[in-house]
Design a protein around this motif. Structure first.
Motif, PDB file in Angstrom:
ATOM      1  N   VAL A 270     -90.325  -1.861 -33.684  1.00  0.00           N
ATOM      2  CA  VAL A 270     -91.248  -1.203 -32.763  1.00  0.00           C
ATOM      3  C   VAL A 270     -90.486  -0.801 -31.504  1.00  0.00           C
ATOM      4  O   VAL A 270     -89.707  -1.579 -30.941  1.00  0.00           O
ATOM      5  CB  VAL A 270     -92.452  -2.121 -32.444  1.00  0.00           C
ATOM      6  N   ASN A 271     -90.721   0.419 -31.071  1.00  0.00           N
ATOM      7  CA  ASN A 271     -89.991   0.990 -29.943  1.00  0.00           C
ATOM      8  C   ASN A 271     -90.501   0.436 -28.617  1.00  0.00           C
ATOM      9  O   ASN A 271     -91.708   0.350 -28.387  1.00  0.00           O
ATOM     10  CB  ASN A 271     -90.142   2.518 -29.983  1.00  0.00           C
ATOM     11  N   LYS A 272     -89.593   0.072 -27.733  1.00  0.00           N
ATOM     12  CA  LYS A 272     -89.980  -0.536 -26.455  1.00  0.00           C
ATOM     13  C   LYS A 272     -90.764   0.430 -25.578  1.00  0.00           C
ATOM     14  O   LYS A 272     -91.704   0.037 -24.886  1.00  0.00           O
ATOM     15  CB  LYS A 272     -88.731  -1.030 -25.732  1.00  0.00           C
ATOM     16  N   SER A 273     -90.392   1.700 -25.598  1.00  0.00           N
ATOM     17  CA  SER A 273     -91.126   2.686 -24.808  1.00  0.00           C
ATOM     18  C   SER A 273     -92.513   2.913 -25.394  1.00  0.00           C
ATOM     19  O   SER A 273     -93.471   3.203 -24.660  1.00  0.00           O
ATOM     20  CB  SER A 273     -90.353   3.998 -24.737  1.00  0.00           C
ATOM     21  N   PHE A 274     -92.638   2.768 -26.711  1.00  0.00           N
ATOM     22  CA  PHE A 274     -93.947   2.898 -27.353  1.00  0.00           C
ATOM     23  C   PHE A 274     -94.851   1.736 -26.948  1.00  0.00           C
ATOM     24  O   PHE A 274     -96.045   1.921 -26.698  1.00  0.00           O
ATOM     25  CB  PHE A 274     -93.792   2.955 -28.870  1.00  0.00           C
ATOM     26  N   ILE A 275     -94.307   0.543 -26.867  1.00  0.00           N
ATOM     27  CA  ILE A 275     -95.070  -0.615 -26.393  1.00  0.00           C
ATOM     28  C   ILE A 275     -95.585  -0.352 -24.985  1.00  0.00           C
ATOM     29  O   ILE A 275     -96.760  -0.591 -24.675  1.00  0.00           O
ATOM     30  CB  ILE A 275     -94.200  -1.890 -26.409  1.00  0.00           C
TER      31      ILE A 275
END
Length: 204
Positions: free
Chosen positions: A99-104
């Motif tokens: 899971v992408n950190k910027s997406f979180i």
């Protein structure tokens, strides 16, 4: 402000003999890679891992709260919800380490205006329905989506829904999807945020 429940109590039947959460990617256990994705976000103040002793023994961060899973995914989430103390809660599959950190970060921003925020992917392949008598029907793929995690909830909303949880719930959106009083936001997800299911998935 945010808690996260990481559900990591699956049987790994389709993966093979080993527990997929204890597979190594670049020398690190998969479960620790998943946890680390959320540790780096300072808004997430509480990480609750729902699993078993085999996985607990490999968790390197001592601040992770641990609780045992149930017989189904829904019962495991329910066990985790009992420990949530923050206003918002994310629920994430332990087997989604990419899971992408910027997406979180984007999900945490979106939930401030909604009760529920859930990422999804469009269905891009031809979709067919197979019936018990082995007849087949082609359906309109534009009417279907695939949900991902993390799914984000106002904690009071998901806790109330789980007071009478159904052990057969496939994801947490299912717990609230028929509640017309809620503001639910579907947001396009990330195709790289795959769930490790088969041993071959590790090659990615």
């Amino acid at each position: 402000m945010f808690s996260i429940i990481i559900v990591a109590n699956g049987s790994s039947n389709r993966f093979g003999k080993n527990n997929k959460l204890l597979s190594r990617i670049d020398g690190e256990y998969l479960i620790n890679i998943t946890i680390d994705r959320f540790l780096e976000n300072k808004l997430i103040e509480e990480i609750i891992l729902v699993s078993n002793n085999q996985v607990f023994d490999k968790v390197k961060n001592k601040n992770v709260v641990k609780t045992f899973g149930g017989e189904t995914r829904a019962s495991s989430v329910y066990n985790g919800l009992k420990l949530v103390t923050k206003k918002y809660v994310l629920v994430h599959d332990g087997a989604r380490p990419f899971v992408n950190k910027s997406f979180i970060k984007m999900l945490l921003e979106e939930i401030k205006n909604y009760d529920v925020v859930v990422p999804y992917l469009k269905v891009t392949s031809c979709l067919k329905q197979v019936f018990e008598d082995n007849t087949i029907k082609t359906v309109n793929r534009n009417e279907f989506i695939q949900t991902q995690t993390p799914q984000v909830f106002l904690s009071s909303v998901i806790k109330k829904a789980y007071e009478k949880f159904d052990a057969n719930w496939m994801d947490d959106l299912q717990a609230v999807e028929n509640n017309k009083s809620l503001k639910i936001k579907l947001i396009e997800g990330d195709s790289k945020n795959i769930k490790i299911t088969y041993a071959s998935d590790l090659n990615l």
